[in-house]
Design an enzyme around this catalytic site. Structure first.
Site, PDB file in Angstrom:
ATOM      1  N   ARG A   1     -22.359 -14.976  10.469  1.00 26.34           N
ATOM      2  CA  ARG A   1     -23.227 -16.153  10.600  1.00 26.34           C
ATOM      3  C   ARG A   1     -24.645 -15.733  10.284  1.00 26.34           C
ATOM      4  O   ARG A   1     -25.345 -15.193  11.128  1.00 26.34           O
ATOM      5  CB  ARG A   1     -23.124 -16.694  12.030  1.00 26.34           C
ATOM      6  CG  ARG A   1     -24.061 -17.851  12.357  1.00 26.34           C
ATOM      7  CD  ARG A   1     -23.809 -18.350  13.784  1.00 26.34           C
ATOM      8  NE  ARG A   1     -24.718 -19.425  14.194  1.00 26.34           N
ATOM      9  CZ  ARG A   1     -25.905 -19.217  14.768  1.00 26.34           C
ATOM     10  NH1 ARG A   1     -26.338 -17.979  14.989  1.00 26.34           N
ATOM     11  NH2 ARG A   1     -26.667 -20.239  15.123  1.00 26.34           N
TER      12      ARG A   1
ATOM     13  N   LYS B   1     -28.954 -20.026  19.294  1.00 24.12           N
ATOM     14  CA  LYS B   1     -28.926 -21.150  18.357  1.00 24.12           C
ATOM     15  C   LYS B   1     -30.155 -22.006  18.629  1.00 24.12           C
ATOM     16  O   LYS B   1     -30.272 -22.621  19.688  1.00 24.12           O
ATOM     17  CB  LYS B   1     -27.638 -21.960  18.559  1.00 24.12           C
ATOM     18  CG  LYS B   1     -27.434 -23.109  17.572  1.00 24.12           C
ATOM     19  CD  LYS B   1     -26.082 -23.787  17.785  1.00 24.12           C
ATOM     20  CE  LYS B   1     -25.901 -25.066  16.985  1.00 24.12           C
ATOM     21  NZ  LYS B   1     -25.951 -24.876  15.540  1.00 24.12           N
TER      22      LYS B   1
ATOM     23  N   SER C   1     -16.959 -27.077  14.829  1.00 24.72           N
ATOM     24  CA  SER C   1     -17.691 -27.293  16.089  1.00 24.72           C
ATOM     25  C   SER C   1     -17.531 -28.751  16.500  1.00 24.72           C
ATOM     26  O   SER C   1     -17.645 -29.640  15.658  1.00 24.72           O
ATOM     27  CB  SER C   1     -19.188 -27.021  15.903  1.00 24.72           C
ATOM     28  OG  SER C   1     -19.397 -25.740  15.375  1.00 24.72           O
TER      29      SER C   1
HETATM   30  C1  LIG Z   1     -21.948 -23.230  15.883  1.00 25.98           C
HETATM   31  C2  LIG Z   1     -20.761 -22.633  16.140  1.00 25.98           C
HETATM   32  C3  LIG Z   1     -19.873 -23.140  17.157  1.00 25.98           C
HETATM   33  N1  LIG Z   1     -18.685 -22.538  17.399  1.00 25.98           N
HETATM   34  C4  LIG Z   1     -18.329 -21.458  16.672  1.00 25.98           C
HETATM   35  C5  LIG Z   1     -16.987 -20.827  16.993  1.00 25.98           C
HETATM   36  F1  LIG Z   1     -17.123 -20.082  18.093  1.00 25.98           F
HETATM   37  F2  LIG Z   1     -16.577 -20.063  15.983  1.00 25.98           F
HETATM   38  F3  LIG Z   1     -16.079 -21.783  17.237  1.00 25.98           F
HETATM   39  N2  LIG Z   1     -19.074 -20.931  15.705  1.00 25.98           N
HETATM   40  C6  LIG Z   1     -20.293 -21.456  15.386  1.00 25.98           C
HETATM   41  N3  LIG Z   1     -20.998 -20.950  14.460  1.00 25.98           N
END
Ligand SMILES: C=C1C=NC(C(F)(F)F)=NC1=N
Ligand SMILES: [Mg+2]
Length: 214
Positions: free
Chosen positions: A44, A144, A115
């Site tokens: 990411r 985030k 998500s």
């Molecule tokens: C914003 C996000 C929310 N959930 C997930 C995951 F944990 F992979 F499901 N990854 C992300 N990048």
């Protein structure tokens, strides 16, 4: 088969990009997390200093190889083009990324994570072919910038009470101190960024997290 495999892989889901590694090499961070027992990895690359184009591709390729050598599925966040270019094992998209139904068409039988913050979003994602849902933020997160308000493990219970029975991974501020609550609330696994990438001893922090998930 894939559905069952996904649940297996979701238990300790490490998410990371260059911005999460401080002055450490992301390749070393990933290797230590793998030695500590992560079961799934997501690349990411986010933030104002995020790598782009060739640099991003080259780091992604190195991280993908580390995962392949350890037989850990390699997921890419958001960037469907990069995932296809690398022949990654899957991609994770949020509500503001390319619609999951189009991603599913482009990714074929690869792993597709979406998500979801509401039951409606969950139903849509399932309809679009999601293999798992990322539900959160469960606890307050620093990873985030535009995260929504933390909802607690009750959020996972709510999705299960509403008959959302697909694989679910909790995300948001999860550490070895609170991971158990997320599993007890009905998640198949937990995803973490700073609890591993920000740890003094990455392998030890990962092992400690893993012990809470049995
Ligand atoms: C914003 C996000 C929310 N959930 C997930 C995951 F944990 F992979 F499901 N990854 C992300 N990048
Ligand atoms: Mg996204």
């Amino acid at each position: 088969m894939k559905q069952q495999k996904i649940e297996e892989h979701l238990s300790l889901y490490f998410i990371m990009g260059s911005a999460n590694c401080g002055n450490r090499d992301p390749v070393d961070v990933l290797k230590q997390a793998i030695d500590g027992g992560i079961t799934l990895f997501q690349y990411r690359e986010k933030g104002e200093a995020a790598l782009k184009d060739r640099e991003k591709y080259r780091l992604a390729e190195k991280l993908q190889r580390v995962c392949a050598d350890a037989e850990i599925p390699f997921m890419v966040n958001d960037d469907v083009e990069l995932a296809i270019e690398l022949d990654a094992d899957g991609v994770h998209v949020g509500q503001d990324d390319e619609a999951a139904r189009f991603v599913r068409r482009r990714m074929g039988n690869k792993i597709l994570g979406v998500s979801a913050h509401t039951i409606d979003e969950a139903h849509q994602a399932i309809h679009d072919g999601a293999d798992y849902l990322g539900i959160g933020p469960i606890f307050p997160t620093a990873s985030k910038a535009d995260a929504k308000k933390a909802q607690g493990p009750e959020l996972i219970k709510h999705f299960r009470n509403q008959e959302i029975n697909v694989p679910i991974v909790g995300i948001g501020g999860i550490t070895s101190a609170n991971a158990q609550e997320v599993i007890e609330a009905g998640a198949d696994g937990v995803s973490v960024i700073s609890a591993i990438a920000g740890a003094e001893n990455i392998q030890k922090a990962t092992e400690e997290l893993k012990t809470k998930l049995r």
